[in-house]
Design a protein around this motif. Sequence first.
Motif, PDB file in Angstrom:
ATOM      1  N   GLY A 295       0.186   2.333   2.915  1.00 45.08           N
ATOM      2  CA  GLY A 295       0.019   2.097   1.487  1.00 45.08           C
ATOM      3  C   GLY A 295      -0.838   3.167   0.828  1.00 45.08           C
ATOM      4  N   ARG A 296      -1.621   3.888   1.658  1.00 42.93           N
ATOM      5  CA  ARG A 296      -2.474   4.944   1.140  1.00 42.93           C
ATOM      6  C   ARG A 296      -2.831   5.880   2.296  1.00 42.93           C
ATOM      7  N   VAL A 297      -2.847   7.174   2.016  1.00 40.26           N
ATOM      8  CA  VAL A 297      -3.290   8.169   3.001  1.00 40.26           C
ATOM      9  C   VAL A 297      -4.237   9.124   2.295  1.00 40.26           C
ATOM     10  N   ASP A 298      -5.415   9.304   2.886  1.00 43.35           N
ATOM     11  CA  ASP A 298      -6.408  10.216   2.325  1.00 43.35           C
ATOM     12  C   ASP A 298      -6.583  11.426   3.227  1.00 43.35           C
ATOM     13  N   LEU A 299      -6.678  12.578   2.597  1.00 45.64           N
ATOM     14  CA  LEU A 299      -6.993  13.827   3.292  1.00 45.64           C
ATOM     15  C   LEU A 299      -8.502  14.034   3.242  1.00 45.64           C
ATOM     16  N   VAL A 300      -9.104  14.264   4.402  1.00 49.58           N
ATOM     17  CA  VAL A 300     -10.532  14.534   4.480  1.00 49.58           C
ATOM     18  C   VAL A 300     -10.713  15.942   5.027  1.00 49.58           C
ATOM     19  N   THR A 301     -11.333  16.823   4.242  1.00 53.01           N
ATOM     20  CA  THR A 301     -11.632  18.176   4.714  1.00 53.01           C
ATOM     21  C   THR A 301     -13.122  18.315   4.969  1.00 53.01           C
TER      22      THR A 301
ATOM     23  N   THR B 130     -19.586  18.730   4.228  1.00 52.60           N
ATOM     24  CA  THR B 130     -19.657  18.129   2.889  1.00 52.60           C
ATOM     25  C   THR B 130     -18.697  16.965   2.724  1.00 52.60           C
ATOM     26  N   ARG B 131     -17.707  16.861   3.564  1.00 49.13           N
ATOM     27  CA  ARG B 131     -16.718  15.767   3.583  1.00 49.13           C
ATOM     28  C   ARG B 131     -16.114  15.521   2.194  1.00 49.13           C
ATOM     29  N   ASP B 132     -15.024  16.183   1.937  1.00 47.70           N
ATOM     30  CA  ASP B 132     -14.286  16.018   0.689  1.00 47.70           C
ATOM     31  C   ASP B 132     -13.055  15.173   0.976  1.00 47.70           C
ATOM     32  N   SER B 133     -12.906  14.046   0.293  1.00 43.37           N
ATOM     33  CA  SER B 133     -11.774  13.140   0.508  1.00 43.37           C
ATOM     34  C   SER B 133     -10.892  13.104  -0.726  1.00 43.37           C
ATOM     35  N   GLN B 134      -9.574  13.273  -0.517  1.00 41.73           N
ATOM     36  CA  GLN B 134      -8.623  13.266  -1.619  1.00 41.73           C
ATOM     37  C   GLN B 134      -7.389  12.459  -1.226  1.00 41.73           C
ATOM     38  N   PRO B 135      -6.876  11.618  -2.129  1.00 42.90           N
ATOM     39  CA  PRO B 135      -5.658  10.860  -1.816  1.00 42.90           C
ATOM     40  C   PRO B 135      -4.433  11.782  -1.810  1.00 42.90           C
ATOM     41  N   LEU B 136      -3.538  11.548  -0.857  1.00 42.66           N
ATOM     42  CA  LEU B 136      -2.278  12.281  -0.829  1.00 42.66           C
ATOM     43  C   LEU B 136      -1.256  11.568  -1.706  1.00 42.66           C
ATOM     44  N   VAL B 137      -0.221  12.278  -2.081  1.00 44.24           N
ATOM     45  CA  VAL B 137       0.821  11.742  -2.956  1.00 44.24           C
ATOM     46  C   VAL B 137       2.025  11.344  -2.119  1.00 44.24           C
ATOM     47  N   ARG B 138       2.491  10.099  -2.320  1.00 41.51           N
ATOM     48  CA  ARG B 138       3.677   9.647  -1.588  1.00 41.51           C
ATOM     49  C   ARG B 138       4.887  10.476  -2.006  1.00 41.51           C
ATOM     50  N   SER B 139       5.673  10.881  -1.003  1.00 37.50           N
ATOM     51  CA  SER B 139       6.846  11.702  -1.264  1.00 37.50           C
ATOM     52  C   SER B 139       8.058  11.053  -0.593  1.00 37.50           C
ATOM     53  N   GLU B 140       9.186  11.751  -0.634  1.00 37.57           N
ATOM     54  CA  GLU B 140      10.419  11.218  -0.072  1.00 37.57           C
ATOM     55  C   GLU B 140      10.344  11.137   1.450  1.00 37.57           C
ATOM     56  N   GLY B 141      11.101  10.191   2.024  1.00 35.92           N
ATOM     57  CA  GLY B 141      11.235  10.094   3.474  1.00 35.92           C
ATOM     58  C   GLY B 141       9.989   9.635   4.194  1.00 35.92           C
ATOM     59  N   GLY B 142       9.051   8.999   3.499  1.00 33.09           N
ATOM     60  CA  GLY B 142       7.845   8.509   4.154  1.00 33.09           C
ATOM     61  C   GLY B 142       6.758   9.543   4.306  1.00 33.09           C
ATOM     62  N   TRP B 143       6.911  10.690   3.648  1.00 30.03           N
ATOM     63  CA  TRP B 143       5.908  11.762   3.731  1.00 30.03           C
ATOM     64  C   TRP B 143       4.860  11.598   2.631  1.00 30.03           C
ATOM     65  N   TRP B 144       3.663  12.062   2.964  1.00 23.71           N
ATOM     66  CA  TRP B 144       2.558  12.116   2.009  1.00 23.71           C
ATOM     67  C   TRP B 144       2.107  13.572   1.933  1.00 23.71           C
ATOM     68  N   ARG B 145       1.912  14.057   0.696  1.00 21.03           N
ATOM     69  CA  ARG B 145       1.652  15.489   0.524  1.00 21.03           C
ATOM     70  C   ARG B 145       0.438  15.721  -0.374  1.00 21.03           C
ATOM     71  N   HIS B 146      -0.185  16.884  -0.146  1.00 21.68           N
ATOM     72  CA  HIS B 146      -1.334  17.306  -0.944  1.00 21.68           C
ATOM     73  C   HIS B 146      -0.859  18.312  -1.981  1.00 21.68           C
ATOM     74  N   ASP B 147      -1.160  18.048  -3.246  1.00 21.60           N
ATOM     75  CA  ASP B 147      -0.678  18.951  -4.296  1.00 21.60           C
ATOM     76  C   ASP B 147      -1.761  19.906  -4.786  1.00 21.60           C
TER      77      ASP B 147
ATOM     78  N   GLU C 227      -6.973   9.739   6.862  1.00 23.67           N
ATOM     79  CA  GLU C 227      -7.343   8.322   6.952  1.00 23.67           C
ATOM     80  C   GLU C 227      -6.186   7.511   6.390  1.00 23.67           C
ATOM     81  N   VAL C 228      -5.591   6.672   7.218  1.00 27.46           N
ATOM     82  CA  VAL C 228      -4.431   5.877   6.832  1.00 27.46           C
ATOM     83  C   VAL C 228      -4.894   4.469   6.481  1.00 27.46           C
ATOM     84  N   ASP C 229      -4.636   4.077   5.245  1.00 27.39           N
ATOM     85  CA  ASP C 229      -5.011   2.745   4.760  1.00 27.39           C
ATOM     86  C   ASP C 229      -6.475   2.429   5.032  1.00 27.39           C
ATOM     87  N   GLY C 230      -7.337   3.416   4.806  1.00 28.18           N
ATOM     88  CA  GLY C 230      -8.766   3.213   4.956  1.00 28.18           C
ATOM     89  C   GLY C 230      -9.250   3.181   6.394  1.00 28.18           C
ATOM     90  N   GLY C 231      -8.384   3.540   7.329  1.00 23.12           N
ATOM     91  CA  GLY C 231      -8.747   3.529   8.738  1.00 23.12           C
ATOM     92  C   GLY C 231      -9.590   4.734   9.118  1.00 23.12           C
TER      93      GLY C 231
END
Length: 590
Positions: A12-18, A23-40, A53-57
Amino acid sequence: MHRFAVWAPHAGRVDLVTDPKGTRDSQPLVRSEGGWWRHDGPWAEHGTDYGFEVDGGPLTPDPRSAWQPDGVHGPSRVFDPEQHTWHDQAWRGTRCGKGLLGGVIYELHVGTFTYEGTLDAAIEHLDHLAGLGADVVELMPVAAFDGQWGWGYDGVHPYAVHDAYGGPEALQRFVDACHTRGLAVGLDVVYNHLGPSGNYLARFGPYFTDDHQTPWGQGLNLDGEGNMAVRRWLVDNALRWFRDFHLDVLRLDAVHELRDDSPTHVLAQLADETRILSHALERPLELVAESDLNDPRTVEPSAKDGLGMDAQWSDDLHHALHAALTGERQGYYADFGPLPVVAQCLTRVFRHDGGWSSFRGADWGNPVDPAAHDGRRFLGYLQTHDQIGNRALGERIGALLTPGQQAIGAALVMTSAFTPMIFMGEEWAASTPWQYFTDFPDPALGAAVRDGRRLEFAEHGWTAEQVPDPQDRSTHDRSVLRWDEMRHGDHARMLDWYHALISLRRKASVLTDGHLADVSVDLDEDAGWLCVRRGDLRVVANFAEHAQQVPMDAEPMDAVAVWDPATTTLHESTVELGPHAVAVVRVAAA
């Protein structure tokens, strides 16, 4: 530069953590086609640490991570393959420019090839391999696994290069160094399972399925819901080694455990896409399968309902030679040993080609048509990492045989119609064993591996004290090659023999034509001798412990390679051989 994306079809949500350790920067990924999540956002630079981090895991490494500098449980690091300056622009394959078929393959394990156990340290011995006459250096798996040392078949990050070996940059340097010496490079890849520690794929999606079971648990999901993304994960991995690391050959581990009921088997798909990439890169790219099925369909074209592999390992020739030379008949050696079985494997590849296999308790395999199949599509060998390391004590063939017996085995492999393979150190009859070793940091997992190993061999009469502890550092250390010994005594003599055989193979075109139909064998099982005929060459081997004369089908004769010149004499119509001796002779043309 790198663009972040991850397949997580049920999230339901995937976050990218760099920079998770800084400094730990967290950004939500954008849902895309075919079950992919992408960073824009902006492209990431080489060396950037990150995770998902998948669904806050919990923070989880990338399923396609190319670099795990902090181990398999730590964050991933961006790797830019373009950062390496290549020096192999003129590389077009092996020395002959025709790929691996018929060439000499040299299998090595990075962690025990040298004391340092790194790819950079291995480069220091490449001149030895080139001088020996090897054509392809085949690396055992380098995918990242938990711990410092292990065989590599417990890898959990198929896209990453084990950091203890030097990481991805070191692999690029190694391949570049091989190519400058005329050596092609193969890599053993494992797609049928992941190891027991650090496998986090299930957090992202259905990479594995209960619909198919393997000796390691769930099978890879190649034909169920979501299989297209899983198939791309596998195929993209293979193509990446060819494209970004300039590899020439992939050896696919235990492909019989890649269960796939799709209309097009994933191996056929991989073969087709590999051919397309080979054409684009203008150099041979080849696939070698390890298969227990004894089915020539593995190496038949995908266009003719084959799996499209360029070659496959052939354990039956190994088993036939091992059983005949050592006298061992336990386990899968039960159906091997007699010289007629050796002859069958040399001329028709498989011992089990549709008939009864006592070890499996079933009819097994399919026949190879010598007139329709190229022998070079089957790898022949006297020993491999499996056949040594899966023994209780990890003894090499040289510890089980006299030097003359090993010389016989080497001669029959090197003069066969197969593509021959050597396991590291075999060429000088290395004194070091090659044992089963692991380095799992989890004490419970380490104990389970230790107990399982001991239980396995207890069924064959070994006590726990006799079986080396895989988790003990000394088990690994005993397995490291001793390079200084090859210059002395019987080691130097064996090295000279392998040099002579490989040189002969390179000079005599009849030994590399792969024509199985032109190979014939004369033998006397009671006397213990065998003679292989290939064109104008005869390979005459005395398996017996006493000297004897072997009748020949033609004369005059000229010796071209002799293991024991002091006890070998060419007579008018016979070859006299000492105990455990072998000679290659050339006969006059008819």
